[in-house]
Design a protein around this motif. Structure first.
Motif, PDB file in Angstrom:
ATOM      1  N   LYS A   6      21.856  30.107  -9.505  1.00 24.04           N
ATOM      2  CA  LYS A   6      21.447  30.961  -8.382  1.00 24.04           C
ATOM      3  C   LYS A   6      19.954  30.886  -8.114  1.00 24.04           C
ATOM      4  CE  LYS A   6      21.147  35.096 -11.235  1.00 24.04           C
ATOM      5  NZ  LYS A   6      21.638  36.419 -11.505  1.00 24.04           N
ATOM      6  N   GLU A   7      19.148  30.616  -9.150  1.00 23.33           N
ATOM      7  CA  GLU A   7      17.700  30.517  -8.959  1.00 23.33           C
ATOM      8  C   GLU A   7      17.315  29.299  -8.120  1.00 23.33           C
ATOM      9  OE1 GLU A   7      18.562  32.547 -12.844  1.00 23.33           O
ATOM     10  OE2 GLU A   7      19.214  30.686 -11.931  1.00 23.33           O
ATOM     11  N   CYS A   8      18.235  28.365  -7.980  1.00 23.75           N
ATOM     12  CA  CYS A   8      17.951  27.126  -7.241  1.00 23.75           C
ATOM     13  C   CYS A   8      18.691  27.028  -5.915  1.00 23.75           C
ATOM     14  CB  CYS A   8      18.329  25.920  -8.096  1.00 23.75           C
ATOM     15  SG  CYS A   8      17.383  25.776  -9.609  1.00 23.75           S
ATOM     16  N   LYS A  35      11.277  16.728  -6.982  1.00 27.76           N
ATOM     17  CA  LYS A  35       9.852  17.085  -6.877  1.00 27.76           C
ATOM     18  C   LYS A  35       9.574  18.070  -5.748  1.00 27.76           C
ATOM     19  CE  LYS A  35       8.450  13.132  -4.021  1.00 27.76           C
ATOM     20  NZ  LYS A  35       9.700  13.118  -3.309  1.00 27.76           N
ATOM     21  N   ASP A  36      10.509  18.211  -4.817  1.00 24.78           N
ATOM     22  CA  ASP A  36      10.335  19.133  -3.692  1.00 24.78           C
ATOM     23  C   ASP A  36      10.856  20.536  -3.985  1.00 24.78           C
ATOM     24  OD1 ASP A  36       9.310  17.016  -2.077  1.00 24.78           O
ATOM     25  OD2 ASP A  36      11.361  16.351  -1.698  1.00 24.78           O
ATOM     26  N   LEU A  37      11.528  20.706  -5.126  1.00 30.33           N
ATOM     27  CA  LEU A  37      12.052  22.015  -5.505  1.00 30.33           C
ATOM     28  C   LEU A  37      10.953  22.834  -6.175  1.00 30.33           C
ATOM     29  CD1 LEU A  37      15.446  20.804  -7.018  1.00 30.33           C
ATOM     30  CD2 LEU A  37      14.979  21.498  -4.669  1.00 30.33           C
ATOM     31  N   THR A  38      11.153  24.135  -6.251  1.00 26.48           N
ATOM     32  CA  THR A  38      10.158  24.988  -6.901  1.00 26.48           C
ATOM     33  C   THR A  38      10.061  24.618  -8.383  1.00 26.48           C
ATOM     34  OG1 THR A  38      11.771  26.690  -7.441  1.00 26.48           O
ATOM     35  CG2 THR A  38      10.586  26.932  -5.339  1.00 26.48           C
ATOM     36  N   PRO A  39       8.907  24.870  -8.996  1.00 27.91           N
ATOM     37  CA  PRO A  39       8.765  24.573 -10.420  1.00 27.91           C
ATOM     38  C   PRO A  39       9.832  25.265 -11.289  1.00 27.91           C
ATOM     39  CG  PRO A  39       6.611  24.960  -9.466  1.00 27.91           C
ATOM     40  CD  PRO A  39       7.640  25.307  -8.410  1.00 27.91           C
TER      41      PRO A  39
END
Length: 70
Positions: A6-8, A35-39
């Motif tokens: 869910k965090e992604c 690389k475009d996703l949040t850390p």
């Protein structure tokens, strides 16, 4: 990656929302856009992949005959 944590979900939807599920297309899209996703999402997905890799043999043995999905 059977399910997106869910965090992604928002990250994956933003990068891969137009991708038709099935045949590994979502997984390929996520890999392409990692690389475009949040850390936070990157960390979660990399850890999940590492766990899956480490447990692959056990999963194949214990879950033999179970079809993916659902």
């Amino acid at each position: 990656m059977a399910a997106v944590p869910k965090e992604c979900a928002a990250d994956v939807k933003a990068q891969c929302g137009g991708v038709q599920p099935g045949a590994g297309r979502i997984r390929a899209c996520i890999s392409l856009h990692l690389k475009d996703l949040t850390p936070t999402c990157q960390t979660i997905l990399v850890r999940a992949a590492a766990i899956g890799k480490a447990c692959r043999g056990d999963i194949r043995k214990i879950c033999a005959g179970i079809k993916p999905g659902g």
